[in-house]
Write an enzyme that holds these catalytic residues in place. Structure first.
Site, PDB file in Angstrom:
ATOM      1  CB  ALA A 126      -0.917   0.002   1.219  1.00 30.59           C
ATOM      2  CB  SER A 127       1.986   3.576  -2.052  1.00 32.96           C
ATOM      3  OG  SER A 127       2.634   4.821  -2.174  1.00 32.96           O
ATOM      4  CB  SER A 129      -0.292  11.638   0.603  1.00 31.59           C
ATOM      5  OG  SER A 129      -1.067  11.565   1.780  1.00 31.59           O
ATOM      6  CB  ALA A 131       3.694   6.186   5.518  1.00 32.04           C
ATOM      7  CD  GLN A 132       6.691   2.954  -0.197  1.00 29.26           C
ATOM      8  OE1 GLN A 132       6.207   3.657  -1.071  1.00 29.26           O
ATOM      9  NE2 GLN A 132       7.769   2.209  -0.402  1.00 29.26           N
ATOM     10  CB  VAL A 133       2.167  -0.733   4.411  1.00 25.71           C
ATOM     11  CG1 VAL A 133       2.215  -1.978   5.289  1.00 25.71           C
ATOM     12  CG2 VAL A 133       1.561   0.435   5.181  1.00 25.71           C
ATOM     13  CG  ASP A 286      -8.362   8.004   7.131  1.00 28.80           C
ATOM     14  OD1 ASP A 286      -9.245   8.415   6.355  1.00 28.80           O
ATOM     15  OD2 ASP A 286      -7.187   7.827   6.775  1.00 28.80           O
TER      16      ASP A 286
END
Length: 521
Positions: A126-127, A129, A131-133, A286
């Site tokens: 997942a990406s 604005s 961070a990404q995982v 969220d």
């Protein structure tokens, strides 16, 4: 210089997408409206204005995308077509290079990647604005062999955020000075709230603490799962958590095929939301489908899985009590109480007539009751309430912006899961029980329990304090006792008078009844 170049780029995007006519025409000054006509002269814009605004924000970058997502909850500020279009905004951000993510991880842990993880997936799952995982498996320590999700902060985000926020503050100041509704809508406070939430998202330790708090709060509910934070591997730029296995909640057909009770899932979502808001005052803010999954593990089958805790909302005890009373009054259709609560809270001018505000609120809400969720748009209810609020000069509270956003997310989830869900009837018993707990004996016992340590300190000191008072202030004590005795005698005489008068009145009634019955006989 960079700030002016960024400002020029924003102006160019505004002109290219025809947003000048949308923005300038909403101001009250005649010269601004004339300027809007001149600038838009001879230009052809085929796309609807809401679509043009959404595309412009996506072109301006992830910070403006997030601002648009927040603005989509401000139905008081935007027409419905624009608000609906902004609600479609998503963080469509390409991932940054895996080598950068690895360098960030190694800098945070102070050792090579292969000494921390026995397996690490270079391609992010997942990406966004901020961070990404990546998925991985830990190598050593007490968590050796454990599957984890690794969240890595996007590099060099702070300077970009600061530049855009500076421009947003400038634009908010213009709106507040030039717009007729500027003061009431508090644009600078909205930007300040947005600033706070963005900076919170840049600290992954804060996000980890948010997740830990939600995990503790939800531990006894057995409706939602929060991943465990592995604190030995959490830093401001890197966060390592338990890997969760589930199906995204928007894949409803697949969930139904796997045997998940979809109507129950919808009701559970409402329960989770109201529990977090009204019981805890600490809620996941969220809750779009990308952050919600459903567990298929036999031990936790059908439970929600919450992810991404960068944005959480908090409410004070006053906010919780005020909102709970409002919701309860709404569900009971007690619109007069809703109007009174708005006046008591200071949200509307004190000279507002209760009956007029009551009639306006009734006109907004009454048509929406006794319908399934598929026929109810909470966004439309909020929009019309905000239109009513403009007439009565209601000041929109910035601290409730996240709550509005989360409520709209719940509506979307409810529609996807069970269009027949009646949100009102599902929430009403929960809220009434919560209100009973707030004013009933359970609340009293809880307060006594909370104050017990203080009482334990005070009780042993009372005899000494009383002795000191009696020893050093006999004259003052005598005067106090004399005054108390005098007041007691006065109260006694008044009580006797009331008793005698009451007895005489009752006897008079009895005699009157006897006389009337004798005459009738």
């Amino acid at each position: 210089m960079t700030r002016y170049l960024r400002g020029a780029f924003i102006v160019w995007i505004v002109l290219r997408h025809g947003l000048d006519e949308l923005v300038l025409s909403s101001f009250r000054h005649p010269w601004i409206r004339v300027l809007a006509r001149v600038v838009t002269l001879g230009r052809k814009l085929d796309a609807p204005r809401g679509q043009r605004l959404r595309e412009a924000l996506e072109r301006l970058g992830p910070i403006f995308v997030k601002l648009g997502q927040v603005l989509s909850t401000r139905r008081d500020l935007l027409p419905p077509d624009i608000a609906d279009e902004l609600a479609r905004l998503q963080d469509r951000v390409p991932p940054f290079p895996s080598a950068v993510a690895v360098a960030t991880i190694e800098r945070a842990f102070g050792r090579p990647l292969d000494q921390v993880f026995s397996h690490f997936e270079q391609v992010p799952v997942a990406s966004a604005s901020i961070a990404q995982v990546h998925f991985g498996t830990l190598r050593d320590g007490r968590h050796a062999g454990r599957e984890v999700a690794v969240k890595v902060l996007r590099p060099n985000m702070l300077p970009v955020i600061e530049k855009d926020l500076s421009l947003m503050r400038l634009m908010a100041g213009w709106i507040e000075r030039l717009s007729a509704d500027g003061k009431r809508l508090k644009p600078r406070e909205v930007v300040a709230e947005f600033d706070k939430y963005l900076h919170d998202e840049l600290d992954l330790l804060r996000e980890a603490s948010n997740a830990a708090q939600l995990r503790r709060n939800m531990a006894g509910l057995d409706l939602v799962m929060i991943p465990e934070m592995l604190w030995d591997y959490c830093h401001t730029e890197v966060m390592v958590m338990e890997r969760m296995h589930g199906i995204p909640i928007n894949r409803v057909d697949e969930l139904r095929q796997r045997g998940v009770d979809i109507p129950k899932l919808a009701r559970d979502g409402v329960t989770i939301f109201f529990t977090q808001v009204f019981r805890d005052g600490f809620f996941h803010a969220d809750m779009h489908p990308g952050n919600i999954q459903v567990s298929l593990n036999p031990a936790t089958f059908g439970r929600y899985i919450s992810l991404d805790f960068g944005i959480v909302g908090t409410l004070t005890e006053y906010d919780k009590e005020y909102l709970a009373q409002n919701f309860t009054a709404f569900f009971r259709r007690d619109y007069r109480r809703v109007a009174e609560l708005h006046i008591e809270s200071g949200w509307v001018p004190p000279q507002t007539r209760v009956d007029e505000l009551e009639a306006a609120i009734r006109g907004v809400c009454e048509p929406y009751f006794d319908r399934p969720l598929k026929e109810i748009s909470l966004g439309m209810v909020l929009m019309r309430l905000f239109q009513t609020s403009r007439r009565f000069q209601v000041e929109i509270q910035p601290q409730l912006v996240l709550l509005q956003k989360t409520l709209l997310n719940i509506e979307g989830l409810g529609r996807d899961l069970d269009p027949e869900l009646d949100l009102w009837s599902t929430a009403k018993p929960f809220l009434e029980q919560w209100m009973l707990e707030q004013v009933g004996p359970q609340r009293l016992l809880a307060q006594l329990k909370a104050e017990a340590p203080q009482y334990a300190k005070l009780l042993p000191a009372i005899p000494r304090l009383l002795h000191d008072y009696l020893k050093h202030r006999p004259d003052e004590l005598r005067r106090d006792i004399d005054a108390l005795v005098t007041e007691s005698r006065r109260t006694h005489r008044l009580l006797q008078t009331l008793i005698y008068g009451g007895v005489g009145f009752v006897l008079g009634l009895i005699v009157t009844q006897i006389v009337l019955r004798i005459r009738l006989f």
